[in-house]
Design an enzyme around this catalytic site. Structure first.
Site, short mmCIF file in Angstrom:
data_model
loop_
_atom_site.label_atom_id
_atom_site.label_comp_id
_atom_site.label_asym_id
_atom_site.label_seq_id
_atom_site.Cartn_x
_atom_site.Cartn_y
_atom_site.Cartn_z
N ASN A 9 54.62 36.56 0.96
CA ASN A 9 54.05 37.16 -0.24
C ASN A 9 52.90 36.27 -0.67
OD1 ASN A 9 53.45 38.11 -2.79
ND2 ASN A 9 55.41 37.52 -3.70
N LYS A 11 50.82 36.73 -3.01
CA LYS A 11 50.55 36.76 -4.46
C LYS A 11 49.03 36.89 -4.69
CE LYS A 11 54.83 34.31 -5.13
NZ LYS A 11 55.64 33.40 -5.89
N HIS A 92 59.14 42.35 -8.31
CA HIS A 92 59.06 40.89 -8.20
C HIS A 92 59.20 40.26 -9.59
CE1 HIS A 92 57.60 36.84 -7.48
NE2 HIS A 92 57.92 37.04 -6.22
N GLU A 94 57.76 37.85 -10.98
CA GLU A 94 56.51 37.54 -11.68
C GLU A 94 55.97 38.78 -12.39
OE1 GLU A 94 54.51 35.61 -8.43
OE2 GLU A 94 55.80 33.86 -8.69
N GLU A 162 65.95 36.59 -5.41
CA GLU A 162 65.05 35.47 -5.72
C GLU A 162 65.38 34.93 -7.10
OE1 GLU A 162 61.12 35.71 -3.40
OE2 GLU A 162 60.92 37.00 -5.14
N GLY A 168 58.53 28.86 -6.51
CA GLY A 168 57.39 27.97 -6.68
C GLY A 168 57.73 26.63 -7.29
N SER A 207 61.19 29.00 -2.93
CA SER A 207 60.99 27.66 -2.35
C SER A 207 61.51 27.52 -0.92
CB SER A 207 61.58 26.58 -3.27
OG SER A 207 60.88 26.56 -4.50
P1 PGA Z 1 57.84 30.63 -3.30
O1 PGA Z 1 57.77 32.15 -3.83
O2 PGA Z 1 58.24 30.70 -1.85
O3 PGA Z 1 56.46 30.08 -3.51
O4 PGA Z 1 58.89 29.95 -4.13
C1 PGA Z 1 58.70 33.10 -3.40
C2 PGA Z 1 58.37 34.45 -4.00
O5 PGA Z 1 58.01 34.53 -5.17
O6 PGA Z 1 58.46 35.49 -3.30
#
Ligand code: PGA
Length: 249
Positions: A9, A11, A92, A94, A162, A168, A207
């Site tokens: 992803n 982003k 997601h 976010e 997640e 992140g 992560s």
């Molecule tokens: P990350 O993000 O691997 O940077 O923690 C995962 C995600 O949001 O899909």
């Protein structure tokens, strides 16, 4: 037997200058035929990424529930299909946090994607406060209940767990904690769609990096990974694809 899926992803990262990474990741995916891989890139990069990705499926990170209309700044499933995407992420965390999307929104978006033949990665996961309050399991069950699209089947639906606090941050749940939530998610799917639940892949996200991927991917009911930061370059992402291959043998 569920094949592992390693999904990147990107982003809000990625310009045409990064197409070389797409190409290198596609080459690595082709060299690991025992697992599936995909990259979900910004809308503006979908068409160009498809042009260099060969057999690697390219996806989007969101879709609107309507096919067209007065929705400034949004993008519809037919637009994604025309750009060459074959899948999209919905729900997601976010987007739930920044755009105030609900589980019902995720449900409607997944349905729209499905109507137009897109595969769907449907995300769920608790916040840190919810986990600290001992509510992680109930939150995930409730998100699945409210967002799982009708007729969910392994052919087009993947679930991603997640935990928001792991995204992140460099922090991950313990392997036991991951196993516990994935088992609960599987049981919830089974209650909702019966035996089809046995084929639906459940990814872990938050992560995941080259050095922790093999251990996470070996956990029961973890059928792959949704990867943010470590999907941006072939150097970081390819080891995760290779880890998926190594645990699939
Ligand atoms: P990350 O993000 O691997 O940077 O923690 C995962 C995600 O949001 O899909």
């Amino acid at each position: 037997m569920r094949r592992k899926l390693v999904a990147g992803n990107w982003k809000m990262h990625g310009l045409r200058a990064q197409l070389g990474e797409v190409e290198a990741i596609a080459a690595a995916a082709a060299a690991n035929p025992g697992v599936d891989a995909t990259l979900c890139v910004p809308f503006t990069l979908i068409s160009a990424a498809v042009g260099v990705a060969g057999a690697l499926p390219i996806g989007a990170q969101d879709v609107h529930e309507a096919d067209q209309g007065a929705h400034t700044g949004c993008i519809s499933a037919p637009m994604l299909v025309e750009a060459g995407a074959t899948l999209t992420i919905v729900g997601h965390s976010e987007r739930r946090a920044d755009q105030h999307e609900t589980s019902h929104d995720a449900w409607a978006k997944a349905a729209a994607a499905r109507r137009h033949g897109l595969q769907v990665i449907l995300c769920c996961g608790e916040t840190e406060a919810e986990r600290d309050a001992g509510r992680a399991e109930r939150i995930v069950q409730s998100q699945i209940e409210k967002s799982l699209p009708d007729g969910a089947s392994p052919e087009w639906l993947t679930l991603a767990y997640e935990p928001r606090w792991a995204i992140g941050t460099g922090r991950t749940p313990t392997l036991d904690e991951i196993a516990s939530i994935h088992a609960i998610a599987r049981a919830k799917l089974r209650m909702m769609v019966g035996d089809a639940a046995l084929g639906i892949r459940i990814l872990y996200g938050g992560s995941v990096i080259g050095t922790n991927a093999a251990a996470i991917l070996a956990v029961d009911n973890v059928d792959g990974a949704l990867v943010g930061g470590a999907s941006l370059t072939a150097e970081k992402f390819v080891p995760i694809i290779e880890a998926a291959t190594s645990v699939s043998r």
